[in-house]
Enzyme design. Structure first.
Site, PDB file in Angstrom:
ATOM      1  N   TYR A  44       0.833  -1.201   0.000  1.00  0.00           N
ATOM      2  CA  TYR A  44       0.000   0.000   0.000  1.00  0.00           C
ATOM      3  C   TYR A  44       0.872   1.258   0.000  1.00  0.00           C
ATOM      4  CZ  TYR A  44      -4.035  -3.059   0.850  1.00  0.00           C
ATOM      5  OH  TYR A  44      -5.002  -4.037   0.741  1.00  0.00           O
ATOM      6  N   SER A  72     -13.318  -3.731  -0.372  1.00  0.00           N
ATOM      7  CA  SER A  72     -14.066  -2.788  -1.215  1.00  0.00           C
ATOM      8  C   SER A  72     -15.575  -2.932  -1.035  1.00  0.00           C
ATOM      9  CB  SER A  72     -13.684  -2.939  -2.694  1.00  0.00           C
ATOM     10  OG  SER A  72     -12.382  -2.467  -2.924  1.00  0.00           O
ATOM     11  N   PRO A  73     -16.058  -2.801   0.200  1.00  0.00           N
ATOM     12  CA  PRO A  73     -17.492  -3.007   0.436  1.00  0.00           C
ATOM     13  C   PRO A  73     -18.407  -1.946  -0.170  1.00  0.00           C
ATOM     14  CG  PRO A  73     -16.386  -2.260   2.449  1.00  0.00           C
ATOM     15  CD  PRO A  73     -15.317  -2.539   1.440  1.00  0.00           C
ATOM     16  N   GLY A 133     -17.719  -3.051  -9.578  1.00  0.00           N
ATOM     17  CA  GLY A 133     -16.637  -3.396 -10.497  1.00  0.00           C
ATOM     18  C   GLY A 133     -15.315  -3.444  -9.745  1.00  0.00           C
ATOM     19  N   PHE A 134     -14.238  -3.347 -10.484  1.00  0.00           N
ATOM     20  CA  PHE A 134     -12.913  -3.381  -9.869  1.00  0.00           C
ATOM     21  C   PHE A 134     -12.469  -1.930  -9.700  1.00  0.00           C
ATOM     22  CE2 PHE A 134      -8.230  -4.303 -10.021  1.00  0.00           C
ATOM     23  CZ  PHE A 134      -8.193  -5.168  -8.941  1.00  0.00           C
TER      24      PHE A 134
HETATM   25  N1  LIG Z   1      -7.078  -8.140  -0.401  1.00  0.00           N
HETATM   26  C1  LIG Z   1      -7.167  -7.380  -1.465  1.00  0.00           C
HETATM   27  O1  LIG Z   1      -6.844  -7.774  -2.589  1.00  0.00           O
HETATM   28  C2  LIG Z   1      -7.662  -5.969  -1.284  1.00  0.00           C
HETATM   29  C3  LIG Z   1      -7.927  -5.150  -2.409  1.00  0.00           C
HETATM   30  C4  LIG Z   1      -8.394  -3.859  -2.192  1.00  0.00           C
HETATM   31  C5  LIG Z   1      -8.578  -3.382  -0.910  1.00  0.00           C
HETATM   32  N2  LIG Z   1      -8.293  -4.183   0.170  1.00  0.00           N
HETATM   33  C6  LIG Z   1      -8.510  -3.717   1.556  1.00  0.00           C
HETATM   34  O2  LIG Z   1      -9.850  -3.311   1.667  1.00  0.00           O
HETATM   35  C7  LIG Z   1      -9.926  -1.980   2.152  1.00  0.00           C
HETATM   36  C8  LIG Z   1     -11.134  -1.325   1.557  1.00  0.00           C
HETATM   37  O3  LIG Z   1     -10.977  -1.169   0.145  1.00  0.00           O
HETATM   38  P1  LIG Z   1     -11.545   0.111  -0.589  1.00  0.00           P
HETATM   39  O4  LIG Z   1     -10.907   1.324  -0.061  1.00  0.00           O
HETATM   40  O5  LIG Z   1     -11.507  -0.137  -2.050  1.00  0.00           O
HETATM   41  O6  LIG Z   1     -13.050   0.045  -0.047  1.00  0.00           O
HETATM   42  P2  LIG Z   1     -14.328   0.928  -0.032  1.00  0.00           P
HETATM   43  O7  LIG Z   1     -14.665   1.154   1.387  1.00  0.00           O
HETATM   44  O8  LIG Z   1     -15.327   0.216  -0.861  1.00  0.00           O
HETATM   45  O9  LIG Z   1     -13.982   2.306  -0.763  1.00  0.00           O
HETATM   46  C9  LIG Z   1     -13.506   3.403  -0.060  1.00  0.00           C
HETATM   47  C10 LIG Z   1     -13.427   4.570  -0.982  1.00  0.00           C
HETATM   48  O10 LIG Z   1     -14.750   4.969  -1.359  1.00  0.00           O
HETATM   49  C11 LIG Z   1     -14.956   6.335  -1.004  1.00  0.00           C
HETATM   50  N3  LIG Z   1     -16.342   6.605  -0.623  1.00  0.00           N
HETATM   51  C12 LIG Z   1     -17.123   7.517  -1.208  1.00  0.00           C
HETATM   52  N4  LIG Z   1     -18.342   7.525  -0.700  1.00  0.00           N
HETATM   53  C13 LIG Z   1     -18.367   6.628   0.265  1.00  0.00           C
HETATM   54  C14 LIG Z   1     -19.363   6.187   1.174  1.00  0.00           C
HETATM   55  N5  LIG Z   1     -20.592   6.693   1.187  1.00  0.00           N
HETATM   56  N6  LIG Z   1     -19.033   5.237   2.041  1.00  0.00           N
HETATM   57  C15 LIG Z   1     -17.803   4.728   2.056  1.00  0.00           C
HETATM   58  N7  LIG Z   1     -16.790   5.100   1.213  1.00  0.00           N
HETATM   59  C16 LIG Z   1     -17.094   6.048   0.314  1.00  0.00           C
HETATM   60  C17 LIG Z   1     -14.002   6.590   0.131  1.00  0.00           C
HETATM   61  O11 LIG Z   1     -13.756   7.978   0.178  1.00  0.00           O
HETATM   62  P3  LIG Z   1     -13.606   8.734   1.576  1.00  0.00           P
HETATM   63  O12 LIG Z   1     -12.273   8.335   2.110  1.00  0.00           O
HETATM   64  O13 LIG Z   1     -13.697  10.154   1.211  1.00  0.00           O
HETATM   65  O14 LIG Z   1     -14.735   8.278   2.432  1.00  0.00           O
HETATM   66  C18 LIG Z   1     -12.797   5.780  -0.310  1.00  0.00           C
HETATM   67  O15 LIG Z   1     -12.041   6.479  -1.265  1.00  0.00           O
HETATM   68  C19 LIG Z   1      -8.582  -1.353   1.793  1.00  0.00           C
HETATM   69  O16 LIG Z   1      -8.222  -0.289   2.632  1.00  0.00           O
HETATM   70  C20 LIG Z   1      -7.663  -2.521   1.974  1.00  0.00           C
HETATM   71  O17 LIG Z   1      -7.324  -2.633   3.343  1.00  0.00           O
HETATM   72  C21 LIG Z   1      -7.854  -5.454  -0.013  1.00  0.00           C
END
Ligand SMILES: NC(=O)c1ccc[n+]([C@@H]2O[C@H](COP(=O)([O-])OP(=O)(O)OC[C@H]3O[C@@H](n4cnc5c(N)ncnc54)[C@H](OP(=O)(O)O)[C@@H]3O)[C@@H](O)[C@H]2O)c1
Length: 305
Positions: free
Chosen positions: A52, A215-216, A220-221
């Protein structure tokens, strides 16, 4: 914050894991505020990976919180290794080297959980086993798991690895729920019947491996967030209606939907926004009804047979 046992281990973990992939978008003061708020909310489980921001997220995390043994003991830290530029690498040398780098950046002597990040086609289970044994014996890693692995890949590892696989971190959200929808369409001709993951959901439940949805909020990706997105009018209408009933935000309901599944999942949130993080934590107290869970599932475009 409600807790669950991580896999078959005796480790109690909050149902919300705080993802740190986007931490480097904050400055040091912002990162400290974010981490402290998470801990105040009872969300003291932090998910990292060596890649990261090229290690910057782990460094900033330790720096912002001024990591010391007393703070460390209040946290549960998970990190991942196995992704390198242009390849995946589960060799013994890479796993050991990577963990040393992680520990150094996080300024800690141990990881609570280490995950292998993405399957390596050249994996040799015996090598992974040697690495895990060494990490366990030295006290550098307490629990082991995987990410993005299907059941047979986990079985292959288990041929040699003796430590329980406690978690499998997988992409899963309301709009990315093929592991759930394929279960409704067993042996049918439609597209939803295509099983893309080897029944990973059933396998993890049968083997008490905690699924950590990553990525809850994305569709898509990394295409974007589905909440408040005009491309998903029906879904947002339904989520907003249910959010109003519980007097919470739509963010809370999106996480509550994952938590309602009886697999006892631990979603990994990605927000760096403190209010949104609190909204995610609020989901811990909400149990959607069966009707609400199915209504949301169908509103996302899933058709029941
Ligand atoms: N194992 C794997 O292959 C893998 C891959 C990807 C990620 N991960 C892990 O999963 C975690 C989550 O992934 P992600 O960041 O893609 O997840 P996410 O929670 O689906 O997406 C977060 C992003 O969405 C934005 N966002 C906009 N509106 C939102 C709302 N209403 N509620 C929540 N978020 C909103 C957030 O911005 P704001 O910050 O402005 O809220 C942030 O940029 C990562 O930090 C990592 O630890 C693991």
């Amino acid at each position: 914050m409600r807790t669950i046992k991580l896999g078959t281990s005796s480790l109690d973990v909050p149902v919300i894991a705080v993802g740190c992939m986007r931490l480097s978008s904050l400055d040091k003061a912002g990162a400290e505020r974010f981490i402290r708020t998470a801990m105040e909310e009872g969300a003291n489980f932090f998910d990292h990976a060596d890649i990261y921001s090229g290690g910057k997220c782990e460094e900033l995390f330790a720096d912002a919180i001024q990591m010391n043994p007393a703070i460390r003991e209040q946290m549960i830290i998970q990190s991942k290794c196995g992704i390198r530029k242009g390849m995946f690498d589960f060799s013994k040398e890479h796993i050991l080297e990577s963990v040393d780098g992680i520990l150094q950046r996080l300024r800690t002597d141990y990881l609570d959980v280490l995950l292998l990040h993405r399957p390596d086609a050249l994996v040799e289970p015996e090598e992974v086993a040697e690495a895990f044994d060494k990490l366990e014996a030295s006290g550098k890693v307490r629990h082991f798991g995987v990410s993005n692995q299907n059941p047979l890949q986990i079985q292959l590892l288990k041929k040699a690895v003796k430590q329980p696989i406690v978690a499998n971190q997988l992409q899963l959200s309301i709009t990315n729920a093929t592991m759930i929808s394929s279960g409704f369409n067993v042996n049918m001709e439609n597209e939803s019947a295509v099983n893309r993951d080897g029944y990973v959901l059933d396998y993890c439940r049968l083997n008490d491996i905690t699924i950590q949805p990553w990525s809850p909020f994305q569709y898509g990706f990394f295409k974007g967030v589905f909440l408040d997105n005009p491309e998903f009018p029906e879904l947002n209408g339904k989520i907003n209606e249910i959010a109003a009933k519980y007097e919470v935000s739509n963010t809370t309901i999106a996480i509550a939907w994952l938590l309602r599944h009886p697999a006892n999942m631990q979603p990994v949130t990605g927000t760096m926004n403190i209010e949104r993080l609190k909204d995610c934590c609020r989901a811990s107290d909400i149990r959607l009804t069966r009707e609400e869970w199915y209504d949301i599932f169908r509103a996302a475009g899933n058709v029941l047979p």
